[in-house]
Design an enzyme around this catalytic site. Structure first.
Site, mmCIF file in Angstrom:
data_model
loop_
_atom_site.group_PDB
_atom_site.id
_atom_site.type_symbol
_atom_site.label_atom_id
_atom_site.label_comp_id
_atom_site.label_asym_id
_atom_site.label_seq_id
_atom_site.Cartn_x
_atom_site.Cartn_y
_atom_site.Cartn_z
ATOM 1 C CG HIS A 62 7.793 8.821 1.681
ATOM 2 N ND1 HIS A 62 8.771 8.157 1.939
ATOM 3 C CD2 HIS A 62 6.887 8.970 2.598
ATOM 4 C CE1 HIS A 62 8.621 7.999 3.513
ATOM 5 N NE2 HIS A 62 7.236 8.532 3.706
ATOM 6 C CG ASP B 149 -2.524 6.704 -10.872
ATOM 7 O OD1 ASP B 149 -2.755 7.096 -9.732
ATOM 8 O OD2 ASP B 149 -3.458 6.013 -11.279
ATOM 9 C CB THR B 150 1.978 3.641 -8.250
ATOM 10 O OG1 THR B 150 3.045 4.460 -9.015
ATOM 11 C CG2 THR B 150 2.444 2.338 -7.795
ATOM 12 C CG PHE C 264 4.843 5.458 0.427
ATOM 13 C CD1 PHE C 264 6.204 5.639 -0.290
ATOM 14 C CD2 PHE C 264 3.935 5.555 -0.503
ATOM 15 C CE1 PHE C 264 6.238 5.699 -1.843
ATOM 16 C CE2 PHE C 264 3.641 5.737 -1.914
ATOM 17 C CZ PHE C 264 4.924 5.625 -2.686
ATOM 18 C CE1 TYR D 246 -2.202 -1.968 -0.048
ATOM 19 C CE2 TYR D 246 -1.546 -0.366 -1.738
ATOM 20 C CZ TYR D 246 -2.782 -0.799 -1.086
ATOM 21 O OH TYR D 246 -3.868 -0.552 -1.125
ATOM 22 C CG ASP D 247 7.332 0.783 0.149
ATOM 23 O OD1 ASP D 247 7.035 0.160 -0.903
ATOM 24 O OD2 ASP D 247 7.988 1.690 0.208
ATOM 25 N NE ARG E 276 6.441 6.537 -7.561
ATOM 26 C CZ ARG E 276 6.201 5.787 -6.227
ATOM 27 N NH1 ARG E 276 7.257 5.479 -5.612
ATOM 28 N NH2 ARG E 276 4.997 5.264 -6.014
HETATM 29 P P1 IMP Z 1 -0.397 6.672 -6.511
HETATM 30 O O1 IMP Z 1 -1.448 6.962 -7.442
HETATM 31 O O2 IMP Z 1 1.083 6.962 -7.287
HETATM 32 O O3 IMP Z 1 -0.349 7.889 -5.390
HETATM 33 O O4 IMP Z 1 -0.313 5.638 -5.635
HETATM 34 C C1 IMP Z 1 -1.536 4.715 -5.159
HETATM 35 C C2 IMP Z 1 -1.259 4.074 -4.029
HETATM 36 O O5 IMP Z 1 -0.443 2.936 -4.183
HETATM 37 C C3 IMP Z 1 -0.516 4.697 -2.968
HETATM 38 O O6 IMP Z 1 -1.517 5.364 -2.082
HETATM 39 C C4 IMP Z 1 -0.101 3.636 -2.100
HETATM 40 O O7 IMP Z 1 -0.855 3.061 -1.256
HETATM 41 C C5 IMP Z 1 0.479 2.553 -3.251
HETATM 42 N N1 IMP Z 1 1.674 2.973 -3.631
HETATM 43 C C6 IMP Z 1 2.189 3.956 -4.453
HETATM 44 N N2 IMP Z 1 3.591 3.708 -4.920
HETATM 45 C C7 IMP Z 1 3.983 2.879 -3.873
HETATM 46 C C8 IMP Z 1 5.173 2.345 -3.672
HETATM 47 O O8 IMP Z 1 6.459 2.662 -3.970
HETATM 48 N N3 IMP Z 1 5.444 1.497 -2.402
HETATM 49 C C9 IMP Z 1 4.270 1.029 -1.755
HETATM 50 N N4 IMP Z 1 2.863 1.381 -2.107
HETATM 51 C C10 IMP Z 1 2.735 2.337 -3.261
#
Ligand code: IMP
Length: 189
Positions: free
Chosen positions: A11, A68-69, A148, A150-151, A177
């Site tokens: 995704h 990282d999100t 994906f 929390y969308d 993002r």
């Molecule tokens: P990551 O560190 O970028 O992989 O994100 C950590 C977690 O944040 C992911 O496993 C998702 O649960 C959530 N996440 C990250 N990006 C998104 C998004 O665009 N929509 C919804 N949930 C997100």
């Protein structure tokens, strides 16, 4: 131009390559032979993005970036934040995370939240970071099946539907993002 994006999440790959455009060919972790999970031991999003980008650079010597999100919920003092992936369990169980978020917010009036993405770019060993943020609120129940994580629960400011009810283009145009990648493009260009 080829650049490694430190992810195997299909995704994310699709979202980021749509924003970057055809000028850039994104190479995944698997394609550079990194099959293990990169340890995300940082206490902040900034630290984790940096750890992941440096991990790839040190092993491949290729220009790369990592993101990282986190979802930061005001009434939960910024949780799940850096622990967004492993909020309910040790794995990336999106359904369990969403259930936990709804139950933590039960009875709370303030449902304001934001997604924040930090991207670390390492080029020629030099590192820099950019950030993207989108403000919004947490819905009372899940809606939509796109995207994906929390969308299905996140309603961005100015909209009346969740990210999971939007097309990829609509989400990219306003998402954390999408905004962070737009900043990345400015640097790359
Ligand atoms: P990551 O560190 O970028 O992989 O994100 C950590 C977690 O944040 C992911 O496993 C998702 O649960 C959530 N996440 C990250 N990006 C998104 C998004 O665009 N929509 C919804 N949930 C997100």
């Amino acid at each position: 131009m080829k650049i490694v994006f430190a992810t195997n999440n299909a995704h994310k790959l699709a979202e980021v390559s749509a924003v970057l455009g055809s000028e850039y060919e994104l190479v995944t972790l698997r394609e550079v032979g990194i099959t293990e999970d990169i340890p995300e031991t940082g206490a902040t999003l900034d630290e984790n993005a940096s750890i992941k980008a440096r991990y790839v650079w040190e092993r491949t010597g290729l220009d790369c970036f990592a993101d990282d999100t986190g979802l930061e919920v005001e009434a939960l003092n910024g949780a799940p934040g850096v622990r967004s992936a492993r909020y309910a369990t040790d794995g990336h169980d999106f359904a369990a995370n969403n259930r936990k978020l709804l139950s933590e917010l039960e009875g709370k009036e303030n449902r304001r939240a934001r997604f924040r993405t930090v991207i670390s770019l390492v080029r020629g060993g030099e590192e820099c970071q950019v950030e993207g943020v989108v403000n919004g609120t947490i819905a009372h129940e899940e809606s939509g099946c796109e995207g994906f994580g929390y969308d299905p629960l996140f309603i961005p400011e100015g909209s009346d539907c969740t990210f999971a009810e939007m097309t990829a283009e609509q989400k990219n145009a306003i998402s954390h993002r999408g905004r962070a990648v737009a900043e990345l493009v400015k640097i790359l260009k």
